[in-house]
Design an enzyme around this catalytic site. Structure first.
Site, PDB file in Angstrom:
ATOM      1  N   ALA A 191      33.961  43.244  15.228  1.00  0.00           N
ATOM      2  CA  ALA A 191      35.171  43.943  15.619  1.00  0.00           C
ATOM      3  C   ALA A 191      36.020  43.119  16.700  1.00  0.00           C
ATOM      4  O   ALA A 191      35.317  42.137  17.190  1.00  0.00           O
ATOM      5  CB  ALA A 191      35.138  45.561  16.190  1.00  0.00           C
ATOM      6  N   GLY A 195      30.684  45.209  12.824  1.00  0.00           N
ATOM      7  CA  GLY A 195      31.753  45.869  11.851  1.00  0.00           C
ATOM      8  C   GLY A 195      31.650  44.996  10.321  1.00  0.00           C
ATOM      9  O   GLY A 195      31.709  45.691   9.259  1.00  0.00           O
ATOM     10  N   GLU A 253      25.936  45.935  18.705  1.00  0.00           N
ATOM     11  CA  GLU A 253      27.189  46.621  19.501  1.00  0.00           C
ATOM     12  C   GLU A 253      26.417  47.006  21.056  1.00  0.00           C
ATOM     13  O   GLU A 253      26.962  47.138  21.903  1.00  0.00           O
ATOM     14  CB  GLU A 253      27.332  47.877  18.930  1.00  0.00           C
TER      15      GLU A 253
END
Length: 272
Positions: free
Chosen positions: A78, A123, A146
């Protein structure tokens, strides 16, 4: 790669859609940012797949799609520059759009193949997981990093990764944030095959074109049965398969396919 769909291409800044017969190629085209996903890119991908779905079975209908990235990455993750200042409300909205994209890909009546040409992190890994299956270049890297940013996967990673590789391996990958190379991803069943980077798209195109010659109603029905069957008991899933199998015997494709088999001819499927 074949005929460019100009009416789709003109709508997007970061997504390129091309068509070669019944096979569509959707390329995330933000190479200067390693194709990082921001809200605009996610929105463009949603609209691109929606446009492909709107073309009904016929001369231009999509029977298989390839999702890939431009340059050295599939999707490197992301866009942290955008995410860093998000409020909880903003983050929920972004996650919901990511989940909507995953659901569109997963629920499409045609298979979507991820051609992972480089980094598929965060992502990007989640986007690949929403596809029917993944083929990787030998230089590809996968991961859900993440936790290194103090958050968790937000586009389906905590749910689709365990379903793909098993709960124990998914826990390890999500808790540590470790990256996998292509061969490691192959060994745990995350990807279906690994090809030299220079050959990846040609190999995936060849497989996609082969799928596109099959009965489109049958392929769509098989995809739906497998997707829904994972959410119910085996007995219920088998009943779902029985009903789907029976329905196809009312189609022109079934008549054409079986007639061609008996006549030792090549079938022609109209998607009816």
């Amino acid at each position: 790669f074949g005929l460019l769909i100009r009416e789709l291409l003109s709508k997007f800044d970061h997504v390129v859609v091309e068509k070669n017969g019944h096979v569509a190629r959707v390329t995330i085209n933000r190479p200067d940012k390693l194709n990082a996903l921001n809200s605009k890119v996610v929105g463009e991908l949603i609209r691109a797949f929606h446009d492909l779905l709107m073309v009904k079975e016929g001369e231009d209908a999509t029977r298989c799609a390839i999702l890939t990235g431009a340059g050295k990455a599939f999707v490197a993750g992301a866009d942290i520059a955008e995410m860093a200042s998000l409020t909880s409300v903003d983050a929920k909205r972004l996650a919901e759009s990511g989940h909507r994209l995953g659901a569109i890909i997963e629920g499409a009546p045609f298979p979507v193949i991820a051609a992972v040409n480089g980094f598929a992190l965060g992502g990007g890994c989640e986007l690949a997981l929403a596809c029917d299956f993944i083929f990787a270049a030998d230089v590809a890297k996968f991961g859900q990093p993440e936790v290194n940013l103090g958050v968790i996967p937000g586009f389906g990673g905590t749910q689709r990764l365990p379903r793909r590789v098993g709960i124990a391996k998914a826990r390890e990958l999500i808790y540590t944030g470790d990256m996998l190379n292509a061969e490691q991803a192959l060994a745990i069943g995350l990807v279906n095959a690994v090809f030299p980077a220079a050959d990846l798209l040609a190999k995936v195109e060849e497989i996609a074109q082969r799928i596109a010659t099959k009965g489109p109603l049958a392929v769509a029905s098989a995809k739906r049965a497998m997707l829904l069957g994972t959410e119910v008991s085996l007995a219920a899933a088998n009943q779902l398969e029985t009903e789907a199998f029976a329905v196809l015997f009312g189609s022109e494709d079934q008549k054409s396919g079986m007639k061609a088999f008996m006549e030792k001819a090549k079938p022609t499927f109209a998607g009816k």
